[in-house]
Write a protein that holds these residues in place. Structure first.
Motif, PDB file in Angstrom:
ATOM      1  N   ILE A 207       1.083  -1.371   0.012  1.00 15.47           N
ATOM      2  CA  ILE A 207       0.348  -0.175  -0.507  1.00 15.47           C
ATOM      3  C   ILE A 207       0.623   1.388  -0.025  1.00 15.47           C
ATOM      4  N   TRP A 208       0.345   1.882  -0.711  1.00  9.06           N
ATOM      5  CA  TRP A 208       1.428   3.256  -0.565  1.00  9.06           C
ATOM      6  C   TRP A 208      -0.152   4.518  -0.636  1.00  9.06           C
ATOM      7  N   VAL A 209       1.004   5.536   0.101  1.00 10.73           N
ATOM      8  CA  VAL A 209      -0.214   6.789   0.257  1.00 10.73           C
ATOM      9  C   VAL A 209       0.606   8.066  -0.588  1.00 10.73           C
ATOM     10  N   VAL A 210       0.230   8.335  -1.315  1.00  6.91           N
ATOM     11  CA  VAL A 210       0.852  10.199  -2.379  1.00  6.91           C
ATOM     12  C   VAL A 210       0.335  11.445  -2.070  1.00  6.91           C
ATOM     13  N   ASP A 211       1.043  11.670  -1.561  1.00  2.00           N
ATOM     14  CA  ASP A 211       0.099  13.709  -1.683  1.00  2.00           C
ATOM     15  C   ASP A 211      -0.021  13.956  -3.496  1.00  2.00           C
ATOM     16  N   GLN A 212      -0.756  15.395  -3.098  1.00  2.00           N
ATOM     17  CA  GLN A 212      -1.184  15.670  -4.791  1.00  2.00           C
ATOM     18  C   GLN A 212      -0.223  15.611  -6.298  1.00  2.00           C
ATOM     19  N   HIS A 213       0.949  15.652  -5.166  1.00  3.37           N
ATOM     20  CA  HIS A 213       1.841  15.528  -6.879  1.00  3.37           C
ATOM     21  C   HIS A 213       3.084  14.510  -6.874  1.00  3.37           C
TER      22      HIS A 213
END
Length: 720
Positions: free
Chosen positions: A290-296
């Motif tokens: 599982i990854w969580v990324v921001d808007q960028h």
């Protein structure tokens, strides 16, 4: 005896060929399993989308998790930094060997100049830079290339007349801080907080003991390692290295990640969020990464490893209590299966295991507010990775995305397990089926061969019935055929017996009227003497004599067949009997030269010498009759292995090609039609010779000489 042939395309071969079509069943099963794999992949994709949706739901409406990146519209590589997670602790000694992620280090050189005193002078300063997070500290290293390393003088109050490193960041409260690191010698470092109100004076205010570091000189320049508590850092961070080439000199050039003197020109730093990592671990999704990324698309948190998990489609664990068949299949069959099956690899290359920024169409789609998924191959083409992304909302605005990744190794494991069971089951069924068909074909062919052998043994080469067939009691088609053939042979035997006894019955029945006619003619001659010389009387007498000769010949053949059944056998010298008979033939046929050649003597056979003499009479008489006048008749006796060979040859007319195989049959002759005054020939001489040859267990044949000058009879008898 009929010639027995081996049939290449017999019943067994044909049944085996037909059973080969049964092997199409495993192929159909194989195709079915592959089709099921497609449905499993579709199911895996839907399941993974459900996973990212559930994780994203747990992260919705939590603005504090994304405050650090909310105000930046763009991210620039080199200016905006990313802290990679550090697994092992780092020793602050200037030795960079304990940094295991140096491949992510960024290089800063001419293109990253912040200030330069002389724009026409080439810059000799450059450095490699990397930051990472370990527990509650931010670590950084600088691998500086500098042709002249200048240290701070021990008695100098100034901190900027030498090579130095600057650190600028904002605190979590939003305050701007700037620090300068200069050292008088390699070793432990103490940063000094600078006056941010006067950025040009580099006036130190106080030392900062919470920021620690080490300086080590290298052949290329020097290394700096730092450790900064995360509680000091906000979302902005910049580093800059200044080069001074002479003691007490002025700065020649400054290269940095971004401007360190103005707060609004600082770069950003993104540190993986421990809060999000705790949320991911609490959800318990250990079957995916599982990854969580921001808007960028910068990674905020990561959990799991696709190399150590196959997703929910993983193959069930094998039990240790295997039966004998499972052990045989695992030891012998599975290595055969995996000649064309592929095992899910565990050593594939995972290029995303520690990246700072994720790319992909599914991520872009999620950041636009829609769930997405994509498939990709690993760089070594060993594994297929499924990735799914779902947006994270805060106040109806997309603030990031959750990405889940799984390999298809679990599906491939299940597919292989299904194919293993399918192949093993089908192999057993095919082997048993083929064996059953082979046994059935062998049973059928053996019964047919037995029927053939019985029919072959029932009739000899001359077509005589020697024995009866034993009818089969099996109630099937072959049994019906056996009973039909047995009944047919029985009726043929009765008819053949009728034909064999016909000559004796005719001979017996005709002798009485012949005797009556003969006595009547004799009486007529005595009463009418003038009729004795009558032409008609002579013709009648001649016809009567011919008829008597025919009856005598027929009776002779019949009596011989009957006598052979009860004749006594004895051992006798073949050459002695032959020599005595030829002497008599030389007297009986004075006009024909009889030549006897005894190449071997003491040839003993088992039989009846008087019958052998009768056989010689027929063969020699036949040879003398057909021999050309003035040519000899040769009689040769020799030994060939364990057999005696007698050859009688004469020069004369050749045998007709179409009659050579029938001359030993009864009532068959190749003589021209009888002329007046000659006795009739019924073709019984060679027939009698063959009967006597069979009695001696021999073989007799008649054919033309090799030079086509005459005919030769060859008799082969087994020696005692």
């Amino acid at each position: 005896m009929a010639l027995r042939k081996f049939h290449l395309f017999g019943l067994r071969f044909k049944l085996l060929l037909l059973s080969g079509f049964l092997f199409s069943i495993p192929w159909l099963g194989y195709e079915y399993v592959w089709e099921m794999e497609k449905y499993l992949r579709a199911g895996q994709e839907r399941t993974l989308l459900g996973t990212v949706r559930a994780v994203a739901t747990a992260l919705h409406e939590r603005p504090k998790l994304f405050d650090a990146q909310a105000s930046y519209l763009s991210v620039e590589k080199g200016r905006d930094l990313y802290a990679y997670p550090i697994v092992d602790p780092i020793r602050l000694d200037g030795d960079l060997s304990d940094w295991r992620q140096q491949q992510h280090a960024l290089h800063y050189g001419q293109d990253h100049l912040i200030s330069q005193r002389d724009g026409n002078t080439p810059v000799s300063l450059s450095f490699n830079h990397l930051i990472g997070k370990y527990r509650q500290h931010l670590y950084a290293y600088f691998e500086v290339s500098d042709d002249h390393v200048v240290y701070r003088s021990a008695n100098s109050l100034s901190v900027d007349n030498n090579d130095y490193l600057q650190i600028a960041f904002t605190t979590p409260a939003g305050d701007f801080r700037r620090y300068l690191i200069a050292t008088a010698k390699p070793g432990w470092l103490t940063p000094y907080e600078m006056n941010v109100q006067d950025s040009l004076s580099n006036q130190p205010l106080r030392p900062e003991n919470r920021i620690q570091g080490a300086w080590r000189e290298t052949p290329q320049g020097y290394n700096i390692e730092l450790r900064i508590p995360l509680e000091l850092l906000g979302s902005k961070l910049s580093f800059a290295v200044t080069d001074v080439d002479s003691p007490g000199g002025q700065a020649l050039a400054t290269i940095g990640t971004s401007n360190v003197w103005e707060e609004d020109k600082l770069g950003t730093v993104l540190v993986p969020s421990p809060e999000i990592e705790l949320i991911l671990k609490g959800l318990g999704h250990t079957n995916s990464r599982i990854w969580v990324v921001d808007q960028h698309q910068r990674v905020l948190a990561k959990s799991g490893d696709i190399k150590n998990s196959d997703g929910i489609w993983s193959r069930p664990a094998t039990t240790t209590n295997e039966n004998w068949w499972e052990q045989v299949a695992r030891r012998w069959l599975h290595p055969l299966y995996y000649k064309f099956l592929t095992r899910p690899p565990s050593d594939f290359i995972d290029e995303l295991y520690d990246v700072a920024n994720l790319q992909g169409s599914h991520i872009e789609q999620a950041l636009r507010g829609q769930a997405g998924s994509s498939w990709r191959l690993t760089p070594d083409n060993k594994a297929v990775v499924l990735a799914a992304a779902y947006p994270i909302y805060i106040d109806d605005k997309v603030m990031g995305a959750v990405i889940a990744e799984e390999t298809t190794n679990g599906i491939r494991s299940l597919r292989n397990l299904a194919l293993e069971k399918l192949f093993t089951l089908m192999l057993a069924v095919m082997l048993l089926g083929t064996l059953a068909l082979f046994l059935l074909a062998s049973r059928i062919s053996s019964r047919i061969r037995r029927l053939r052998d019985q029919a072959d043994a029932a009739i000899d080469e001359q077509g005589r019935i020697r024995s009866q067939l034993k009818a089969s009691k099996v109630q099937d088609e072959i049994g019906d055929l056996s009973r039909t053939v047995s009944d047919m042979v029985q009726r043929l035997g009765q008819y053949h017996h009728y034909l064999e006894s016909m000559s004796s019955r005719l001979s017996h029945e005709l002798r009485t009227p012949v005797a009556v006619v003969r006595s009547s003619l004799e009486t007529l001659q005595m009463e009418e003497e003038k009729l004795t010389d009558s032409v008609y009387m002579q013709r009648a007498q001649e016809g009567l004599n011919r008829l008597s000769a025919i009856l005598t010949n027929m009776s002779e053949a019949t009596r011989l067949e009957q006598s052979l059944q009860s004749a006594d056998r004895q051992e006798y010298q073949l050459d002695q009997v032959l020599e005595g008979c030829v002497q008599g033939y030389q007297l009986a046929y004075p006009d024909t030269a009889l030549v006897l050649k005894l190449e071997d003597r003491q040839l003993k056979v088992n039989g009846a010498p008087e019958l052998f003499a009768q056989l010689l009479d027929k063969l020699v008489a036949n040879a003398v009759e057909f021999a050309t006048q003035g040519t000899p008749v040769e009689v040769v006796l020799k030994r060939h292995g364990r057999k005696a060979v007698l050859e009688i040859s004469n020069q004369g007319p050749l045998l007709p090609a179409q009659m050579q195989g029938r001359l030993f049959d009864s009532m068959v002759s190749v003589r021209p039609p009888n002329q007046a005054g000659k006795l009739p020939h019924l073709g019984l001489g060679l027939h009698i010779a063959r009967l006597i040859s069979d009695f001696h267990n021999g073989q007799i044949n008649l054919h033309n000489l090799a030079d086509n000058t005459g005919v030769i009879v060859r008799l082969t008898l087994p020696l005692v």
